[in-house]
Design an enzyme around this catalytic site. Structure first.
Site, short mmCIF file in Angstrom:
data_model
loop_
_atom_site.label_atom_id
_atom_site.label_comp_id
_atom_site.label_asym_id
_atom_site.label_seq_id
_atom_site.Cartn_x
_atom_site.Cartn_y
_atom_site.Cartn_z
N GLY A 21 0.73 -0.95 -0.18
CA GLY A 21 -0.09 0.04 -0.03
C GLY A 21 0.99 1.31 0.10
N CYS A 67 4.91 -6.59 1.75
CA CYS A 67 5.88 -5.08 1.83
C CYS A 67 4.77 -4.22 2.97
CB CYS A 67 5.51 -4.35 0.60
SG CYS A 67 6.14 -2.64 0.47
N TYR A 68 3.64 -3.45 2.80
CA TYR A 68 3.05 -2.82 3.85
C TYR A 68 2.22 -4.16 4.58
CZ TYR A 68 -0.84 0.02 5.86
OH TYR A 68 -1.44 0.90 6.60
N HIS A 75 8.44 -7.38 -3.08
CA HIS A 75 7.18 -7.78 -4.02
C HIS A 75 7.46 -8.99 -4.83
CE1 HIS A 75 4.86 -4.13 -2.99
NE2 HIS A 75 6.12 -3.38 -2.92
N GLU A 131 5.32 -10.38 -6.42
CA GLU A 131 4.25 -10.75 -7.59
C GLU A 131 4.89 -9.94 -8.89
OE1 GLU A 131 4.17 -8.56 -4.97
OE2 GLU A 131 3.07 -6.87 -5.25
N ASP A 146 -14.27 -9.79 -25.81
CA ASP A 146 -15.00 -10.20 -24.74
C ASP A 146 -16.36 -10.61 -25.25
OD1 ASP A 146 -13.12 -9.20 -23.46
OD2 ASP A 146 -13.89 -7.07 -22.82
N LYS A 150 -8.55 -10.29 -18.44
CA LYS A 150 -8.65 -10.05 -19.74
C LYS A 150 -7.80 -11.39 -20.31
CE LYS A 150 -9.56 -7.68 -23.73
NZ LYS A 150 -10.76 -7.11 -23.86
#
Ligand code: XMP
Length: 515
Positions: A59, A86-87, A174, A176, A232, A371
């Site tokens: 964050g 992290c946060y 991080h 990710e 989509d 997506k």
């Protein structure tokens, strides 16, 4: 309709991270279903929704900021495995009795991590020194009781910590982001090994589950679906057709602003290959009438958007027994969370201008998907590559790529030039680096000479950009020979064009489209 899933979800608890959606996507790449929830979620709500694990996001705030977002500490007592990032790590440390001293030494960017506890379940088998991505100011100084520090960097003494007994893990870096090359492996270890979640979230399973839930919801009613040729709506149509066959009718409103052969392709794929009941409304003349003399881009968009619904409902109300309208709403469209925001799931109902006395219930089978997952589902269902990997294309189509007034002649000109650009860049073997490429027809003319004759024609602008998400973009460094080839072909093959320019503006300050 939400995508009901057997698998217990992993919740990404959002503290306002720019990376919350990325974390959710990474979890799903581990074949584990994941959703984002706001950090003020109540423990009872969590208990009720029974997540298989929690990931506390990063964050922007300092844990010491006055309005620093927090989480109800009772959540640590639920026995759910938690990974703090992290946060999220700092908060976990503070909430459980550790210390996060204020330091003025931040750490931003690449860092070399040294794993001090190679037996840690999340570092198991990974290199003892490895690159990670950091972005923080404060950091944990003392781990809470029951925890041990498991890794450090040159700047951050405690870069990871864990209490394996309570299945609480945390990293200051991080995992990710792609800049942490082994990050995905750490997430995988946390999800599969620590939290013991089976990797069953696959596109094949999703298709089966959506099929089941659509059948259960629809019964023997009819469903109508607007088809645009985009990814989509095409995936929704293919998915629903698989689930309910002839009960589905697709309405393809062809506004005449599509690219060369695109309308025929849509009709061919759905009518001839999938045998979908397709109403193909050829409305180009109607749109051209409405757009005559309109030069303002917003006005063009408004006219085209409104007319779509008018044509769509004209067709929809001709059909008997329609109770449902299927929409290609995706997860990023519906999620709105983060500190200070309730777990709002946006309704798209109020975006649909139902005419007086007409109402259909919505079916949104892609509502839980990102997506890239939609593309995977599309490929799995047998949709052709041109649809599944179609470049982003504005709903109002070529209308926004013709600057100034729109005429049938200008549309034909742009369609031809655009086809050349797509064909030539499409053939270039390094085109994977290019996110989007197309032609633009501006509203200017200039003098040229062709043969012995003076010309006064329009230019074509070629736009090709490299981008990861369309939020920022850089102009693509196309080879000069490729640019030359496109220029020659456009001038020789497209009547009325006497000049070709290449747009070398990045975004920002430019946008990808011209309008
Ligand atoms: P800009 O021009 O703002 O575009 O840099 C960002 C991305 O969005 C696409 N775009 C649209 N996509 N409907 C869409 O589905 C639209 O109306 C629309 N307008 C722009 C654009 O092609 C680029 O990828």
């Amino acid at each position: 309709m939400s995508l009901l899933h057997d698998q217990r979800p992993v919740f990404v608890v959002d503290f306002g991270a720019q990376y919350a959606q990325l974390i959710a996507r990474r979890v799903r790449e581990c074949k584990v279903y994941s959703e984002i929830v706001p950090c003020d979620i109540a423990p009872e709500e969590l208990r009720r929704r029974d997540p298989a694990a929690l990931i506390l996001s990063g964050g922007p705030a300092s844990v010491y900021a006055e309005d620093a977002p927090g989480m109800d500490p009772e959540i640590y007592e639920l026995g759910v495995p938690i990974l703090g990032l992290c946060y999220g790590m700092q908060l976990m440390a503070l909430d459980l009795g550790g210390a996060v001293p204020r330091t003025d030494v931040g750490e931003y960017g690449f860092a070399e991590l040294t794993v001090d506890a190679p037996d840690s379940a999340i570092f198991d088998g990974l290199p003892v020194t490895q690159q990670v991505w950091m972005s923080h100011r404060d950091s944990v100084g003392t781990v809470p009781k029951g925890f041990r520090a498991t890794a450090h960097t040159g700047t951050t003494a405690i870069a990871a910590m864990e209490d394996p007994k309570r299945r609480l893990y945390a990293t200051q870096f991080h995992p990710e982001v792609a800049h942490t090359p082994h990050g995905q492996e750490m997430l995988r270890r946390f999800l599969h090994d620590v939290a013991d979640i089976a990797p069953t979230w696959t596109m094949v399973n999703i298709i089966d589950e959506v099929t089941e839930s659509v059948r259960a919801k629809v019964g023997d009613a009819r469903v109508i679906c607007g088809l645009s040729g985009g990814v989509d709506s095409s995936v929704v149509a293919a998915l629903l057709h698989r689930a309910i066959g002839d009960q589905l009718t697709c309405v393809f409103v062809d506004h005449g602003m599509l690219r060369l052969d695109e309308a025929e392709q849509v009709a061919h794929v759905f009518r001839d290959n999938f045998h979908v009941d397709l109403v193909h409304v050829q409305a180009e003349a109607r749109y051209l009438g409405l757009l005559a003399g309109v030069t303002d881009p917003e006005e063009k968009r408004r006219i085209i958007g409104e007319e779509f619904w008018r044509v769509f409902f004209e067709e929809a109300t001709k059909l008997e027994g329609v109770r449902f309208l299927a929409q290609g709403t995706l997860y990023p469209d519906v999620i709105e969370s983060g500190p200070g925001k309730a777990a709002k799931i946006k309704s798209h109902h109020n975006l649909i201008p139902f005419p007086e006395g007409v109402h259909f219930d919505l079916i949104e089978p892609l509502r839980s998907l990102f997506k890239d997952e939609v593309r995977e589902v599309g490929a799995e269902l047998g949709l052709p590559d041109e649809i599944v990997h179609r470049q982003p294309f504005p709903g109002p189509g070529l209308a926004v790529r013709i600057i100034g007034g729109i005429t049938a002649e200008k549309l034909d000109t742009l369609r031809l030039a655009d086809a050349i650009v797509r064909e030539e860049i499409g053939r270039w073997d390094e085109n994977r680096e290019v996110w989007q490429y197309f032609a633009v027809l501006p509203d200017i003319r200039s003098v040229g000479v062709m043969g012995d004759e003076r010309t006064y024609g329009h230019p074509i602008i070629i736009r090709a950009v490299a981008s990861a998400d369309a939020m920022t973009a850089d102009w693509a460094r196309l080879p000069h020979d490729l640019l030359a080839k496109m220029s020659n072909r456009i001038i020789n093959e497209v009547p009325g064009i006497n000049r070709v320019a290449y747009d070398i503006t990045s975004k920002p300050p430019g946008t990808i489209e011209w309008e």
